[in-house]
Motif scaffolding. Structure first.
Motif, mmCIF file in Angstrom:
data_model
loop_
_atom_site.group_PDB
_atom_site.id
_atom_site.type_symbol
_atom_site.label_atom_id
_atom_site.label_comp_id
_atom_site.label_asym_id
_atom_site.label_seq_id
_atom_site.Cartn_x
_atom_site.Cartn_y
_atom_site.Cartn_z
ATOM 1 N N ILE A 83 1.314 -37.065 -7.486
ATOM 2 C CA ILE A 83 1.930 -35.905 -8.130
ATOM 3 C C ILE A 83 1.220 -34.625 -7.688
ATOM 4 O O ILE A 83 0.009 -34.496 -7.818
ATOM 5 C CB ILE A 83 1.826 -36.002 -9.679
ATOM 6 N N ASN A 84 2.033 -33.675 -7.183
ATOM 7 C CA ASN A 84 1.493 -32.381 -6.752
ATOM 8 C C ASN A 84 1.047 -31.586 -7.981
ATOM 9 O O ASN A 84 1.848 -31.327 -8.865
ATOM 10 C CB ASN A 84 2.595 -31.630 -5.986
ATOM 11 N N THR B 38 5.164 -33.014 1.138
ATOM 12 C CA THR B 38 6.270 -33.945 0.881
ATOM 13 C C THR B 38 5.828 -35.408 0.907
ATOM 14 O O THR B 38 6.605 -36.295 0.608
ATOM 15 C CB THR B 38 7.402 -33.745 1.911
ATOM 16 N N TYR B 39 4.616 -35.666 1.281
ATOM 17 C CA TYR B 39 4.041 -37.014 1.168
ATOM 18 C C TYR B 39 2.522 -36.903 1.302
ATOM 19 O O TYR B 39 2.004 -35.828 1.620
ATOM 20 C CB TYR B 39 4.633 -37.976 2.209
ATOM 21 N N MET B 40 1.836 -38.008 1.034
ATOM 22 C CA MET B 40 0.375 -38.032 1.141
ATOM 23 C C MET B 40 0.002 -39.126 2.128
ATOM 24 O O MET B 40 0.731 -40.101 2.284
ATOM 25 C CB MET B 40 -0.289 -38.366 -0.205
ATOM 26 N N VAL B 41 -1.172 -38.948 2.783
ATOM 27 C CA VAL B 41 -1.635 -39.996 3.693
ATOM 28 C C VAL B 41 -3.114 -40.298 3.420
ATOM 29 O O VAL B 41 -3.930 -39.376 3.317
ATOM 30 C CB VAL B 41 -1.489 -39.581 5.175
ATOM 31 N N LEU B 42 -3.393 -41.579 3.268
ATOM 32 C CA LEU B 42 -4.788 -42.003 3.141
ATOM 33 C C LEU B 42 -5.230 -42.610 4.469
ATOM 34 O O LEU B 42 -4.421 -43.225 5.173
ATOM 35 C CB LEU B 42 -4.946 -43.075 2.063
ATOM 36 N N ALA C 287 0.380 -34.006 3.136
ATOM 37 C CA ALA C 287 1.102 -33.784 4.383
ATOM 38 C C ALA C 287 2.150 -32.699 4.206
ATOM 39 O O ALA C 287 2.911 -32.707 3.238
ATOM 40 C CB ALA C 287 1.737 -35.077 4.864
ATOM 41 N N VAL C 288 2.139 -31.751 5.157
ATOM 42 C CA VAL C 288 3.079 -30.623 5.121
ATOM 43 C C VAL C 288 3.788 -30.566 6.473
ATOM 44 O O VAL C 288 3.394 -29.805 7.357
ATOM 45 C CB VAL C 288 2.334 -29.298 4.849
ATOM 46 N N VAL D 280 5.560 -37.439 -4.711
ATOM 47 C CA VAL D 280 5.691 -37.720 -3.266
ATOM 48 C C VAL D 280 5.096 -39.093 -2.915
ATOM 49 O O VAL D 280 4.140 -39.545 -3.547
ATOM 50 C CB VAL D 280 5.009 -36.625 -2.407
ATOM 51 N N PRO D 281 5.650 -39.782 -1.893
ATOM 52 C CA PRO D 281 5.155 -41.116 -1.528
ATOM 53 C C PRO D 281 3.785 -41.076 -0.856
ATOM 54 O O PRO D 281 3.431 -40.084 -0.229
ATOM 55 C CB PRO D 281 6.222 -41.618 -0.545
ATOM 56 N N ILE D 282 3.062 -42.177 -0.983
ATOM 57 C CA ILE D 282 1.739 -42.289 -0.340
ATOM 58 C C ILE D 282 1.816 -43.286 0.813
ATOM 59 O O ILE D 282 2.302 -44.404 0.654
ATOM 60 C CB ILE D 282 0.660 -42.765 -1.338
#
Ligand code: ANZ
Ligand code: ZN
Length: 823
Positions: free
Chosen positions: A313-314, A257-261, A340-341, A321-323
């Protein structure tokens, strides 16, 4: 033999004898089975502590036992003598590290000799001596030539107080392992060893190390930290680059539902440049810089982070999903970016709750109590796939494999393996270590020093300020040299090696410690290696033991060693505590070995330490226990003193006649058997010692009989001294000599036991009437129940006591007791 046990005199007499006669010198003897017993060598701080005494007493019993049992034993000792304390002494007291160290080595050697350890001192090594570090440098060059050593600019762990770089392994809870200061990061060009090339072998070989404690193997396994998963390419909206992430849970891809760098991820700057998010990102980055990896990845910390205004984009379902950036994603693991899950990952869950991100479950629990659509915490267990298009319904373990196949097929991801293990940072900005034998030339780059110019000696014209760069930079003579390749003016590397390198091969040097042509001769190491029994503190479970394994493997690959693994068996001894706490100056509960030796002698100190607890367990220091050991030694001494003349003229053989003879013979043979097994196999020294104590009790009883068998008594006295000698060597040499033997007890064979004497003809049984003991009698061993009962009931006393009474019940336990219930 003096009537009174004078330990001071006896101990110095035999220590001198062992040294003068070189009793413990060893060399290769073809055809004789070798046994290499090794204790971790100490840092020469100047004084031994009880932990050392315990470690070395354990090793010494094994070495002495194995010698007597017929093995060709290698039992060496030396000093891990480079390192910070010597340098700190130089800074504080102006004393040269070499002098400080040499004095300490002399003092510690004296103490080790006072404890009577059976070392072959001809093989002593000290890692700070040029004859050792020359070969350390030589090994470094072999590793360099093999591509195992390289230099790299990197943010490194920096201790602001020690003013030096620390390996990841030396950072504990974000603090310097040594001085406990908070560790920061610094960009530096540093030497590394490619231990990561060996990650799989270091891991897989753990399986064959059957003689290692499971606990240590688990620690090494976790340290290597092999994770199998997938790398997946996500799109970034409005950018051509792919965002690569590493996940161990590709089965949860539909729950992203989101990504993290990681805040340091190279994409971050580019993605926020010129946007309203740039400032907040900059600020966040600043804050994160001072945090340790441990703090950053802690699951209990309140989650922090910044949305960077972009979307990803998945690749499986096209979901946008937001980064974010957040400190819980580390730059140097995986790809430095995650999907992120929150439904299935604890940290993601906490982050999602705080930042109000969507939670989509994709694995369902079999437990109906868990409401998957209303999770109170992440569901991390196994289950059935939901919300996952064509993968719905599969078990999630199966789905991992299927989804990886699918990603590979579509070209959007691939199977990937990650390790927690990092390359080993080996340079130190320190003086008291082995100089790294590398030279920098403007034309040729880094070039190793020529072998004929080794060792690169540590200069002595240096200043110790405790600040800044390596002290070697203050030498007027050290830096300037010529390039080994082109002859142009060039400069030496001014960092020194991490001292963990020195201790990664000292066990090989012991096999050939005096060699000035090679680090060690190949045949000699082949004869002695690998170490049959290694003994040391569990605090070395990861670093030292992993590095030593790496060295051994790398040297094996280079053709210098004949075994891949250095240590066949490992024993990690427990701590010595007092009043329930680790002995430490700050608590004030330290008992110094010197004090105990002075008051009771080394034999008592050794006996107490070996008797008080099994070697792996904690040992609780007890003054009463020390007294008890001292009393026992005195008791043995008195017994031998009293019997020595009597038994010297006695015959060598004997025939067992009386019950008492049989009983003593039984005691003697079972004790020899038990001690042989306890010392030779299980290292259960405490039980071995208590069986010797029982044997001594029996001997005291026996000598009071009128009708004593002198031949038997002679055997018992001699055997007693032999089996006690690994524990308390000095007094046993003294007694052995006074029993009329000319050779050292360690030149004598370990006694054998008589198998046929191990069964008792008779056993003592107890007869109770209404639960009260009324009579004891000897009956034949292993009588069956009926015969046993009959024997007991025919006893005169039993007959008298039961006369005229009604016998309600008889409870018979053969070989033990008979209880008669009467009314
Ligand atoms: C999605 C996911 C879903 C994950 C899930 C876990 C559970 P180990 O076992 O330690 O290898 N991760 C990957 N790279 C990371 C980094 N640089 N910093 C912090 N965390 C990182 O853990 C691998 C998992 O840790 C990866 O799998 C990733 O989160 C996270 F239900 O991906 B996972
Ligand atoms: Zn050059």
């Amino acid at each position: 033999m003096l009537e009174k046990y004078n330990f001071g005199e006896i101990e110095s007499k035999w220590q001198k004898y062992w040294e003068d006669e070189k009793i413990f010198r060893t060399s290769e003897v073809e055809g004789k089975e070798k046994y290499y017993v090794l204790e971790m060598f100490p840092y020469p701080s100047g004084k031994l502590h009880m932990g050392h005494v315990r470690n070395y007493s354990i090793g010494d019993v094994i070495a002495r036992y194995k010698t007597m049992a017929g093995f060709n034993v290698l039992h060496p000792m030396g000093y891990d003598s480079f390192g910070l304390p010597a340098e700190n002494a130089a800074i504080k007291h102006g004393i040269a590290p070499a002098i400080w160290t040499t004095q300490n080595i002399a003092e510690m050697t004296e103490q080790l000799k006072e404890l009577g350890f059976s070392y072959d001192w001809d093989r002593e090594v000290a890692t700070c001596r040029p004859d050792y570090y020359k070969w350390m440098q030589w090994i470094f060059i072999q590793f360099y030539n093999k591509g195992l050593a390289y230099k790299k600019e990197n943010p490194v762990n920096w201790c602001p107080s020690c003013q030096t770089v620390l390996a990841n392994e030396q950072v504990v809870d974000g603090c310097c392992e040594r001085c406990k200061s908070l560790v920061g990061k610094k960009e530096l060009s540093q030497w590394y060893f490619k231990i990561t090339d060996y990650a799989d072998r270091l891991l897989d070989n753990l399986e064959v190390l059957e003689g290692w404690p499971a606990k240590v193997k688990t620690m090494q396994k976790n340290w290597i930290g092999k994770s199998i998963g997938a790398e997946v390419d996500f799109d970034i909206e409005g950018y051509p680059e792919k965002l690569k992430i590493f996940t161990t849970r590709p089965d949860t891809l539909y729950g992203v539902t989101y990504m993290v760098l990681a805040p340091e991820h190279p994409f971050v700057k580019k993605l926020v440049e010129g946007t309203e998010y740039a400032e907040a990102v900059e600020e966040y980055l600043d804050k994160v810089q001072h945090m340790s990896d441990i703090e950053r990845t802690s699951t209990t910390n309140e989650k922090t982070g910044v949305f960077i205004g972009k979307y990803s984009i998945n690749p499986l379902n096209g979901k946008k999903v937001p980064i974010f950036i957040s400190d819980y994603v580390l730059m140097d693991y995986g790809t430095g970016a995650i999907m992120a899950v929150p439904a299935h990952d604890e940290r993601d869950f906490a982050f999602a709750k705080k930042f109000d991100c969507e939670i989509i479950p994709v694995v369902e629990s079999a437990d109906p109590a868990i409401d998957i659509n209303n999770l109170k915490e992440a569901f991390v267990a196994e289950g059935k796939m939901i919300n996952s298009e064509m993968f719905t319904g599969l078990n999630n373990k199966e789905a991992i494999i299927k989804i990886i196949d699918y990603l590979e097929e579509k070209g959007i991801g691939k199977k990937s393996i990650n390790y927690r293990l990092r390359d080993w940072l080996i340079s130190r900005q320190r003086y008291w270590g082995t100089p790294i034998p590398m030279i920098h030339c403007e034309d040729c780059g880094w070039v190793p020093e020529k072998e004929e110019n080794l060792p690169v000696l540590l200069p002595t014209d240096v200043e110790f300020t405790g600040k800044g760069e390596s002290p070697l930079t203050t030498s007027k003579t050290f830096a300037k040299t010529t390039c080994p390749t082109c002859g142009k003016e060039a400069t030496r590397e001014m960092d020194t090696m991490d001292t963990f390198l020195d201790s990664s091969w000292y066990f090989l040097r012991y096999t050939d410690a005096k060699n000035d042509k090679e680090a060690f001769n190949k045949d000699k190491q082949k004869y002695w290696m690998n170490v049959d029994q290694y003994i040391g503190g569990v605090e070395h479970a990861i670093l030292h033991l992993m590095y030593a394994r790496f060295f051994q493997m790398a040297l094996y690959d280079l053709g210098y060693t004949s075994h891949e693994e250095p240590f066949a068996n490992l024993l990690t001894q427990g701590m010595v505590i007092k009043d329930g706490k680790k002995m430490s100056k700050s608590i004030g509960n330290v008992v110094s070995p010197e004090e105990i030796i002075k008051k009771y002698g080394a034999d008592t100190a050794r006996l107490f330490i070996l008797f008080a607890a099994p070697p792996e367990r904690e040992l609780d220091w007890s003054d009463a226990g020390v007294e008890g050991s001292f009393r026992f030694i005195n008791r043995v001494y008195r017994l031998v003193y009293e019997l020595r003349d009597l038994v010297q003229d006695a015959p060598e053989s004997y025939i067992l006649e009386t019950e008492a003879d049989k009983s003593l013979a039984y005691e003697m043979n079972t004790t020899i058997k038990k001690v042989s097994e306890d010392v030779g196999g299980r290292f259960s020294f405490n039980t071995a010692i208590s069986s010797i104590m029982e044997m001594v009790n029996e001997m005291y009883k026996y000598k009071e009989y009128d009708d004593i068998n002198l031949g038997l008594l002679k055997a018992a006295v001699n055997n007693l001294v032999l089996i006690l000698s690994p524990f308390t060597p000095h007094i046993c040499e003294e007694m052995w000599q006074n029993l009329g033997h000319n050779e050292s007890v360690y030149k004598t064979s370990w006694p054998k036991y008589d198998e046929s004497a191990l069964v008792k003809d008779t056993v003592e049984i107890v007869i109770q009437i209404n639960g009260k003991v009324k009579e004891k009698m000897n009956v034949a061993n292993n009588l069956d129940k009926a015969a046993f009962e009959k024997m007991a009931m025919e006893n005169d006393k039993v007959k008298a006591l039961t006369a005229g009474k009604t016998i309600v019940k008889i409870i018979a336990v053969p070989n033990k007791l008979l209880n008669i219930v009467v009314k």
